[in-house]
Enzyme design. Sequence first.
Site, short mmCIF file in Angstrom:
data_model
loop_
_atom_site.label_atom_id
_atom_site.label_comp_id
_atom_site.label_asym_id
_atom_site.label_seq_id
_atom_site.Cartn_x
_atom_site.Cartn_y
_atom_site.Cartn_z
N ASN A 139 0.87 -1.17 0.00
CA ASN A 139 0.00 0.00 0.00
C ASN A 139 0.91 1.22 0.00
O ASN A 139 1.56 1.51 1.00
CB ASN A 139 -0.89 -0.04 1.25
CG ASN A 139 -1.72 1.21 1.41
OD1 ASN A 139 -1.75 2.08 0.53
ND2 ASN A 139 -2.40 1.33 2.55
N TRP A 140 0.94 1.92 -1.13
CA TRP A 140 1.87 3.03 -1.27
C TRP A 140 1.33 4.34 -0.69
O TRP A 140 2.00 5.37 -0.74
CB TRP A 140 2.27 3.20 -2.75
CG TRP A 140 3.28 2.18 -3.18
CD1 TRP A 140 3.83 1.19 -2.40
CD2 TRP A 140 3.88 2.04 -4.48
NE1 TRP A 140 4.72 0.45 -3.14
CE2 TRP A 140 4.78 0.95 -4.42
CE3 TRP A 140 3.75 2.73 -5.69
CZ2 TRP A 140 5.53 0.54 -5.52
CZ3 TRP A 140 4.50 2.32 -6.79
CH2 TRP A 140 5.38 1.23 -6.70
N LYS A 141 0.11 4.30 -0.18
CA LYS A 141 -0.48 5.49 0.48
C LYS A 141 -0.23 6.74 -0.38
O LYS A 141 -0.24 6.63 -1.61
CB LYS A 141 0.09 5.60 1.90
CG LYS A 141 -0.08 4.29 2.68
CD LYS A 141 0.18 4.40 4.16
CE LYS A 141 -0.04 3.03 4.80
NZ LYS A 141 0.10 3.04 6.26
N HIS B 213 -9.39 1.11 4.91
CA HIS B 213 -8.11 1.23 5.63
C HIS B 213 -8.31 2.13 6.85
O HIS B 213 -9.08 3.09 6.79
CB HIS B 213 -7.04 1.81 4.70
CG HIS B 213 -5.66 1.72 5.28
ND1 HIS B 213 -5.20 2.63 6.21
CD2 HIS B 213 -4.67 0.81 5.10
CE1 HIS B 213 -3.97 2.28 6.57
NE2 HIS B 213 -3.62 1.18 5.91
N GLU C 249 -6.62 4.45 8.03
CA GLU C 249 -6.37 5.88 7.79
C GLU C 249 -7.59 6.53 7.15
O GLU C 249 -7.88 7.71 7.39
CB GLU C 249 -5.12 6.05 6.92
CG GLU C 249 -3.86 5.76 7.74
CD GLU C 249 -2.69 5.19 6.96
OE1 GLU C 249 -2.69 5.29 5.71
OE2 GLU C 249 -1.78 4.64 7.60
N GLU D 217 -5.14 -5.20 10.38
CA GLU D 217 -4.11 -4.20 10.62
C GLU D 217 -4.39 -3.51 11.96
O GLU D 217 -5.18 -2.55 11.99
CB GLU D 217 -4.10 -3.16 9.50
CG GLU D 217 -3.84 -3.75 8.13
CD GLU D 217 -3.27 -2.71 7.16
OE1 GLU D 217 -2.14 -2.92 6.72
OE2 GLU D 217 -3.94 -1.70 6.90
N GLY E 68 2.83 1.87 10.90
CA GLY E 68 3.80 2.95 10.81
C GLY E 68 4.54 3.25 12.12
O GLY E 68 5.19 4.28 12.25
N SER F 141 3.69 -2.55 10.23
CA SER F 141 5.14 -2.63 10.44
C SER F 141 5.74 -3.97 10.00
O SER F 141 6.64 -4.50 10.66
CB SER F 141 5.50 -2.32 11.90
OG SER F 141 5.11 -1.00 12.22
N GLY G 276 3.07 -1.25 4.22
CA GLY G 276 3.12 0.17 3.92
C GLY G 276 4.55 0.59 3.62
O GLY G 276 5.08 0.35 2.54
N GLY G 277 5.19 1.21 4.61
CA GLY G 277 6.53 1.80 4.44
C GLY G 277 7.53 0.92 3.71
O GLY G 277 8.22 1.40 2.79
P1 13P Z 1 3.29 0.09 7.65
O1 13P Z 1 3.79 -1.18 7.01
O2 13P Z 1 4.04 1.30 7.22
O3 13P Z 1 3.18 -0.07 9.14
O4 13P Z 1 1.79 0.32 7.11
C1 13P Z 1 0.88 -0.73 7.16
C2 13P Z 1 -0.34 -0.35 6.40
O5 13P Z 1 -1.07 0.54 6.79
C3 13P Z 1 -0.62 -1.06 5.15
O6 13P Z 1 -1.89 -0.80 4.68
#
Ligand code: 13P
Length: 252
Positions: free
Chosen positions: A10-12, A96, A98, A168, A174, A214, A235-236
């Site tokens: 997920n590149w947000k 998600h 967020e 999640e 994050g 994470s 994510g990251g």
């Molecule tokens: P991180 O891997 O950066 O913790 O993010 C997870 C995420 O929100 C994937 O959708």
Amino acid sequence: MSRIPLIAGNWKMYKTGPEAVETGAHLASLSSDVSDVEIMIAPTHLSLALVSHALKGTRVKTGAQNLFHEDEGAFTGEVSAKMIKSAGAEYAIIGHSERRQYFQETDQSVCKKVQAAVAGGLKPILCIGETETQRDQGKTFFILDKQVSDGLKASGPGDLEDLVLAYEPVWAIGTGRTASVEQVEEVHRHLRSKISTLFSNELADRTRILYGGSVKPDNVSDLMSIEDVDGALVGGASLDADQFIKIINFNK
Ligand code: 13P
């Protein structure tokens, strides 16, 4: 039933179009010999068509990070399942944390989006997860059950053959804090039995349940060794193809 692992990035809100294409193409070249893992990346809406086009014929599939439930209309700023599908995507991430936290998404709007994704020929990745406070208050299972049952309320088992769930925990996103193997094991087992109760054993058996929060190259093998973990939503660590390929190659 054997479920093919799905490792999804997920590149947000990261990367311009050219940057997304470059990372995607690099990932495609690194993953050309991967055979037993499905790979997906979700760039921003703006980069989705570009990246999907650039990755055609490679091992890397694409998905959207969100969608709106209507097919079309006067909904300024929104994008429909049909548009996402025609951009070349196969998946849609829905609900998600967020989006729930910053954009007021609710289980009710998530429910409409799941239906719209399925109707538009996309595979929904329904995200669920408890906050730290909810966990501390002992409400984890109550919250997850509600997110699953309300989010899938309008769907029948026949609609959900390609359903993917992503657990999640909000406190692990994050933050560098991954849920423990015991915590993930307990939740994933519970989620599979919830799908079985709500729908059927068959659907529970085929539904892939991803862990997100994470996930990094050094913790992915432990997470993937858990029986009911069928992949990861990253994510990251998915933003850099050289890191992400290490996660994709968790079993090597
Ligand atoms: P991180 O891997 O950066 O913790 O993010 C997870 C995420 O929100 C994937 O959708």
